[in-house]
Motif scaffolding. Structure first.
Motif, PDB file in Angstrom:
ATOM      1  N   ALA A 126     -17.305 -12.801 -18.349  1.00 21.37           N
ATOM      2  CA  ALA A 126     -15.936 -12.749 -17.838  1.00 21.37           C
ATOM      3  C   ALA A 126     -15.914 -12.673 -16.322  1.00 21.37           C
ATOM      4  N   ILE A 127     -15.044 -13.481 -15.709  1.00 21.63           N
ATOM      5  CA  ILE A 127     -14.786 -13.403 -14.272  1.00 21.63           C
ATOM      6  C   ILE A 127     -13.870 -12.208 -14.025  1.00 21.63           C
ATOM      7  N   ILE A 128     -14.244 -11.343 -13.077  1.00 20.84           N
ATOM      8  CA  ILE A 128     -13.405 -10.179 -12.762  1.00 20.84           C
ATOM      9  C   ILE A 128     -12.872 -10.229 -11.336  1.00 20.84           C
ATOM     10  N   GLY A 129     -13.282 -11.217 -10.549  1.00 25.98           N
ATOM     11  CA  GLY A 129     -12.778 -11.341  -9.189  1.00 25.98           C
ATOM     12  C   GLY A 129     -13.232 -12.641  -8.558  1.00 25.98           C
TER      13      GLY A 129
ATOM     14  N   GLU B 108      -6.671  -2.136   3.478  1.00 25.83           N
ATOM     15  CA  GLU B 108      -7.698  -1.102   3.618  1.00 25.83           C
ATOM     16  C   GLU B 108      -9.092  -1.707   3.641  1.00 25.83           C
ATOM     17  N   VAL B 109      -9.309  -2.724   2.801  1.00 25.33           N
ATOM     18  CA  VAL B 109     -10.614  -3.384   2.789  1.00 25.33           C
ATOM     19  C   VAL B 109     -10.945  -3.940   4.171  1.00 25.33           C
TER      20      VAL B 109
ATOM     21  N   LEU C 207     -15.284  -3.519  -5.098  1.00 23.89           N
ATOM     22  CA  LEU C 207     -15.669  -4.931  -5.150  1.00 23.89           C
ATOM     23  C   LEU C 207     -15.123  -5.707  -3.961  1.00 23.89           C
ATOM     24  N   GLY C 208     -13.966  -5.297  -3.419  1.00 22.34           N
ATOM     25  CA  GLY C 208     -13.393  -6.013  -2.285  1.00 22.34           C
ATOM     26  C   GLY C 208     -14.306  -6.010  -1.077  1.00 22.34           C
TER      27      GLY C 208
END
Length: 885
Positions: free
Chosen positions: A83-86, A146-147, A113-114
Motif C-alpha cells: 500500500a502507498i501511504i504517501g 511545520e515540516v 514521514l513529511g
C-alpha cells in the motif's frame, strides 16, 4: 525517450514512532495503487494538497503523476506492504529550482514521514542539479508549514492570493544536518525501545521438547519474570507449552502482540514475517540460524527476510541472534538463548555473534558487572550497534556502553553517534578481525581498503575506549562505573610492600601517566586507622589525580579492616581509587559497597596485577582528555568555493568514464577552490624552455622528471636540487634528459626551490566503507616503508587536526628541524583542514596526494599534487536518513 529507473533512490526508513516503511521512485505500474491511496485521503487532506475538492483522480492525472522522467519531474512514494501511504514530488520550474509538494495518508500523519520525504526528495533533486525548492501551502495547513519550518533550512516566505509561498536552498547545512541527526536519533531510539520494552511477547516455535531452542527461549521468558502477557505460537502444538497458552498463528493469538521471538527452522521464517505483519507485531527477534552465515542460499533468504520485514513496518534483531535481555524492574525480560542473566546495573552491552555473546554475559556476571540491557544481534541484518547507541543515549538506566564488535556496517554514522554519546556516557569496545579486516559470514559489510591502524584511530577520534581483550574491557568498565573520572594523570601509590610500589612505578611510566613521589609504604606495625588517615589525606590532595592501593595479605590477615577503611574514604572521595590484590579480579567482596547484593558507585575496582589496574586507569585518562575537545565544532575553512569545485569535477568526469587522473593544470584549479596553492612549476622540452622557465620562477631551481614516483627520488636521478644559474641548468637538463631517455621521457619540470624544511605527505582516499579518510606523515622511508602514518575521518575539528599532526612516530621532527626551529604548525594544520574539507565535500575525489609538502619555520610549499577522480558509491551516511543492509 526511455528513462532509467533510479534504483539507488530506494530506501528503507525508520519513522518517528520506531516503525519502518519503504521509499522508492514512483513507477507507471503504481497507477492502481495511487488511485486507491487517493481514495483513502480525507477531504481535508485532499483540499490541503490540491487547494480544492478533488474526490477522484482523472485518468490524465494518474498518467501525469505516475510517468516521470526522474530528472525534471520526480516523485517518490512511501509504502507499507503493497500500500502507498504517501507521495512527494517535484517539478523543475527553472534551471536550478523546482516546486515541491507532498501528501500523506491521514492514518500515517504525525509519524515524521513529511520530514523524511523532504530529505529524500532534496537528495534526489541535488543529484539532478536543483539547488532550490519553492512550495505553496495553505495557511491553515499547519503540519505542512511545520515540516518546512523545522527542516533546518532557511526559508523565505510570502503571502500571495490566499496561500503562503515558501522558497529555500536545499544545500545541506550544519543546521539542517543537526535537525536530521536529532530526528534520526529519536526515531531509531524509539524503534529499539519497541524491541526491548515490549508490552507483550509471543514465542514462535515454542516446543515441549526440553532439548529444543523453542523450549529454551520460552522457559527463559517465563523464568525471567516478564511483566506482560506471553503466548506460545506453534501450529503443531495445542493447549499449553512451557506453561504458556499456545496458538497456531500470531493472528490467532489474542492481541496486541508487540514482540515475536522466532525459534523455527529458517524455511518457516518468511511465512512468520507475513503473519507478524498481519497481526500488528512491531519487532522480531530471529534466533533461527540457516541464513547469511550458511552460504549463498541462506544469504538470499536473509535478504528476502529483510525486504519483507522492512516493507511491512517491522524491525528485526538477527537472524542467527542470541537475543536480548532487559533487566529493568518494569520489564524483566530474557528474550535470549542465554541462561545467564547478569545483575541489574548501569551498563548497556551490545555483542554480535551468539556464542561469544553467551560467554561474555557469563563473564560479566562473574565480575558482578550489572547490565541495563544486553543485545546480541547475530548476523546484524537490521538492528545494529548504531541503533543501540541511539537508544542508550536517552536511556537513564544506562550510564556506560560496552561493545563487542566483529564488523561495523556504517562506520561514519558510528563515529558521529559515538562522538555525541561519549561526551556523557563512555563507550568501551573490543573490535575483532584486526589482522584480516574481515567480517563474519552473514554480515553485510562493504570491503575496506584501509589498514587496521586506520580503524583504530577512527575509534580514538570518536572517543571510543578501545581495548585489546574482553578482560581489559571489563577492567575499564568496572573503573568507570564505580569511581569518579580522574582530573589529571598524577598517580599516588599506597602499599604495604616496597616491591609493589616499584612495580607500580614501572607500570605508571610505561602507560604515560605521572608518578607522585614519594609513594606511601606502610610497615607491618601500621594500623588500619593510620592507613585510612593517609588515604583520606591523599584523596583530598589537589596534587593527586588517582590513588593506587596495593595490598599483600599477611599470615592470618584477610585485610578486612583495611578494606573497610578504603570503602569509607572512597564513598566520599572525588579522586578515583583502585585496588590491587593478587589473584583477585573484579571487585573483591571486601571492597564492595553493596546495594541489593550488587556493587555500586563507591565500590573499589580490584585487579589481580598492578599492570591491569594502571592500563585501565590510563585508558580512562585518555578518555578524559578526549572529552575536553569532544564538543568542538568541525573546522570550516574560509575562502572555499564548493559549488565551483563540484561543477568542475562533474565536467571533468563524464558519465562514461570509470575514473580519470587530473592534469597538473586541473589539479591546480581544483585545489585553488579550497585555498590550496601549488608551488609554481613549468614543463620544458629543451634547455631554452627550461632557462626561460627558470628566469620567470627565479633561481635556485629544481629539475624533476614528470614520472610521479621518480620525481620524488633524488637517489634515483628523478630530481636534482640547487641549480643556481643558467649554465648549470642547461648542463643538468641535458644530463637528466639523457639519463631518462630509456623511460621515453622527452621533457622535465622546472620548479623554484623551496626553503629547507620538513617534507610531509597529506593524502586522502575515498574508502567504500569509511568514505573520506585523511592520511598524514613525514615523507620518505617512514611513510612509504615503515607505514608511519596518522589517519582521521572528516569532518575534522581543530583538535582532530592537531592530533593528526602529532600522531606519527616521527612527528617530533615538526617541533625541531635540523636548523633547530619548529615548523609553522598552524599553517600546516590549516592546509590539512582544507584538504579534509575537499575530501569530505567531493566523494568523486577517489585519491588525492600532496607530496612533497615542505613545512618550514617561514611557511609551506606544496610542491606536487596528484588527484584521481572516480564515480563513487553512495556514502553510508548521507544527509537523507536510510537503513543499510
Amino acid at each position: 525517450m526511455a528513462v532509467t529507473y533510479p534504483e539507488a533512490w530506494e530506501a528503507d526508513v525508520v519513522l518517528r514512532d520506531g516503525g519502518t516503511c519503504h521509499l522508492r521512485p514512483i513507477r507507471p505500474d503504481d497507477a492502481a495503487g495511487l488511485i486507491t491511496f487517493h481514495s483513502r485521503l480525507s477531504a481535508t487532506t485532499v483540499y490541503y494538497r490540491f487547494f480544492a475538492p478533488y474526490p477522484r483522480l482523472s485518468d490524465r492525472d494518474v498518467e501525469r503523476f505516475t510517468h516521470v522522467d526522474y530528472r525534471d519531474r520526480v516523485a517518490l512514494v512511501a509504502t507499507i506492504g503493497d500500500a502507498i501511504i504517501g507521495v512527494v514530488r517535484y517539478d523543475r520550474v527553472g534551471d536550478a529550482e523546482a516546486e515541491v509538494a507532498f501528501v500523506i495518508e491521514d492514518e500515517h500523519q504525525g509519524r515524521g514521514l513529511g520530514t523524511i520525504f523532504l530529505e529524500h526528495i532534496a537528495q534526489a533533486a541535488r543529484e539532478c542539479g536543483i539547488r532550490r525548492f519553492v512550495a505553496e501551502v495553505l495557511p491553515e495547513n499547519a503540519r505542512m508549514l511545520e515540516v518546512f519550518a523545522h527542516a533546518g533550512y532557511t526559508a523565505q516566505t510570502a503571502r500571495d492570493e490566499g496561500f503562503i509561498a515558501l522558497s529555500f536552498d536545499i544545500t545541506p547545512t550544519a543546521s539542517s544536518l543537526a535537525v536530521t541527526h536529532a530526528r534520526e536519533q529519536r526515531s531509531e531510539a524509539n524503534s529499539v525501545a519497541r524491541l526491548v520494552r515490549p508490552r507483550s511477547v509471543a514465542v514462535v516455535g515454542a516446543s515441549r521438547d526440553p532439548m529444543s531452542i523453542g523450549y529454551a527461549v520460552a522457559r527463559h521468558v517465563v523464568d525471567g519474570g516478564f511483566a506482560g502477557p506471553v503466548v506460545a505460537v506453534n501450529p503443531n502444538a495445542g493447549g499449553e507449552v512451557a506453561g504458556l497458552p499456545c496458538y497456531p498463528t500470531l493472528r490467532a493469538a489474542p492481541g496486541p502482540i508487540d514482540l515475536a521471538i522466532v525459534a523455527t527452522p529458517a524455511s518457516a521464517v518468511a511465512d512468520i514475517v507475513q503473519d507478524a505483519a498481519a497481526a500488528g507485531v512491531h519487532s522480531l527477534v530471529v534466533v533461527s540460524s540457516g541464513f547469511g552465515e550458511s552460504g549463498q542460499e541462506g544469504w538470499a533468504a536473509q535478504q528476502s527476510l529483510m525486504r519483507t520485514a522492512r516493507a511491512s513496518g517491522l524491525r528485526v534483531l538477527g537472524p542467527n541472534a542470541l537475543g536480548f535481555i532487559n533487566t529493568a524492574d518494569d520489564v524483566h525480560l530474557n528474550a535470549s538463548l542465554s541462561p545467564h542473566v547478569p545483575p541489574r546495573g548501569p551498563i548497556g552491552f551490545f555483542a554480535q555473534s551468539g556464542a561469544p555473546g553467551a560467554a561474555l554475559l557469563e563473564a560479566a556476571s562473574k565480575r558482578d558487572l550489572g547490565i541495563s540491557t544486553f543485545v546480541s544481534a547475530g548476523n546484524r541484518a537490521d538492528i545494529s550497534g548504531n541503533d543501540l547507541l541511539q537508544y542508550w543515549e536517552d536511556d537513564d538506566a544506562t550510564q556506560l556502553v560496552m561493545l563487542y564488535l566483529e564488523s561495523i556496517g556504517n562506520p561514519r554514522k558510528f563515529s558521529r553517534i559515538a562522538r555525541r554519546l561519549g561526551v556523557r556516557k563512555p563507550i568501551v569496545a573490543v573490535k575483532t578481525g584486526r589482522s584480516t579486516q574481515g567480517a563474519p559470514l552473514g554480515h553485510a559489510v562493504r570491503t575496506s581498503g584501509l589498514r587496521a591502524e586506520a580503524v583504530e584511530q577512527m575509534f580514538t577520534q570518536s572517543g571510543v575506549i578501545r581495548t585489546e581483550t574482553v578482560s581489559e574491557m571489563y577492567d575499564v568498565a568496572q573503573l568507570l562505573i564505580t569511581q569518579p573520572l580522574p582530573k589529571g594523570n598524577r598517580v599516588l601509590a599506597m602499599s604495604n610492600s616496597d616491591a609493589m610500589t616499584l612495580m607500580a612505578a614501572d607500570a605508571v611510566a610505561g602507560a604515560g601517566l605521572g608518578w607522585v613521589d614519594p609513594p606511601i609504604v606502610f610497615g607491618p606495625r601500621s594500623t588500619p586507622e593510620e592507613f585510612e588517615r593517609a588515604l583520606a589525606a591523599a584523596a583530598d590532595d589537589p596534587a593527586v589525580d588517582a590513588i593506587l592501593t596495593m595490598y599483600v595479605p599477611g599470615l592470618h590477615d584477610t585485610g578486612a579492616r583495611s578494606a573497610a577503611a578504603v570503602l569509607r574514604v572512597a564513598a566520599r572521595a572525588n579522586t578515583p581509587i583502585l585496588g590491587v590484590m593478587f589473584a583477585v579480579e573484579g571487585t573483591h567482596r571486601l571492597l564492595d559497597d553493596l546495594a541489593a547484593g550488587r556493587p555500586q558507585v563507591g565500590s573499589v575496582p580490584t585487579y589481580p596485577a598492578v599492570e591491569d589496574a594502571v592500563r585501565a586507569l590510563a585508558a580512562v585518562h585518555r578518555h578524559v582528555l578526549w572529552r575536553r575537545h569532544a564538543s568542538d565544532t568541525p573546522v570550516v575553512p574560509d575562502g572555499i568555493d564548493v559549488e565551483s569545485a563540484r561543477a568542475q569535477v562533474s565536467g571533468w568526469l563524464p558519465a562514461a568514464a570509470e575514473q580519470r587522473t587530473l592534469t597538473d593544470s586541473e589539479a591546480t584549479t581544483l585545489l585553488a577552490h579550497y585555498g590550496v596553492k601549488l608551488w609554481p612549476r613549468r614543463t620544458a622540452r629543451n634547455a631554452d624552455e627550461a632557462a626561460l622557465a627558470a628566469s620567470e620562477l627565479g633561481y635556485p631551481v629544481v629539475l624533476k622528471t614528470v614520472d610521479t614516483y621518480l620525481r620524488l627520488r633524488s637517489d634515483l636521478g628523478g630530481v636534482f636540487f640547487d641549480i643556481a644559474d643558467d649554465g648549470e641548468l642547461r648542463h643538468q637538463f641535458a644530463a637528466r634528459l639523457a639519463d631518462l631517455e630509456r623511460l621515453d621521457y622527452d621533457r622535465l619540470v622546472v620548479q623554484r626551490q623551496a626553503d629547507a624544511g620538513v617534507s610531509v605527505v597529506i593524502e586522502t582516499v575515498e574508502d567504500p566503507l569509511f568514505g573520506p579518510v585523511v592520511t598524514f606523515g613525514l615523507s620518505g622511508v617512514a611513510y612509504d616503508v615503515m607505514g608511519d602514518r596518522a589517519y582521521a575521518v572528516p569532518p575534522l575539528t581543530v583538535h582532530d587536526v592537531h592530533e593528526l599532526l602529532d600522531r606519527p612516530r616521527a612527528a617530533g621532527l615538526l617541533r625541531q628541524t635540523r636548523s633547530g626551529h619548529a615548523v609553522d604548525r598552524e599553517l600546516l594544520g590549516h592546509l590539512v583542514a582544507r584538504v579534509a574539507s575537499l575530501a569530505d565535500d567531493l566523494p568523486e575525489v577517489a585519491h588525492l596526494v600532496l607530496r612533497p609538502v615542505v613545512a618550514s619555520e617561514g611557511g609551506l610549499a606544496v610542491l606536487g599534487a596528484a588527484i584521481t577522480l572516480r564515480h563513487p558509491r553512495s556514502r553510508t551516511d548521507l544527509p537523507a536518513r536510510r537503513l543499510l543492509g
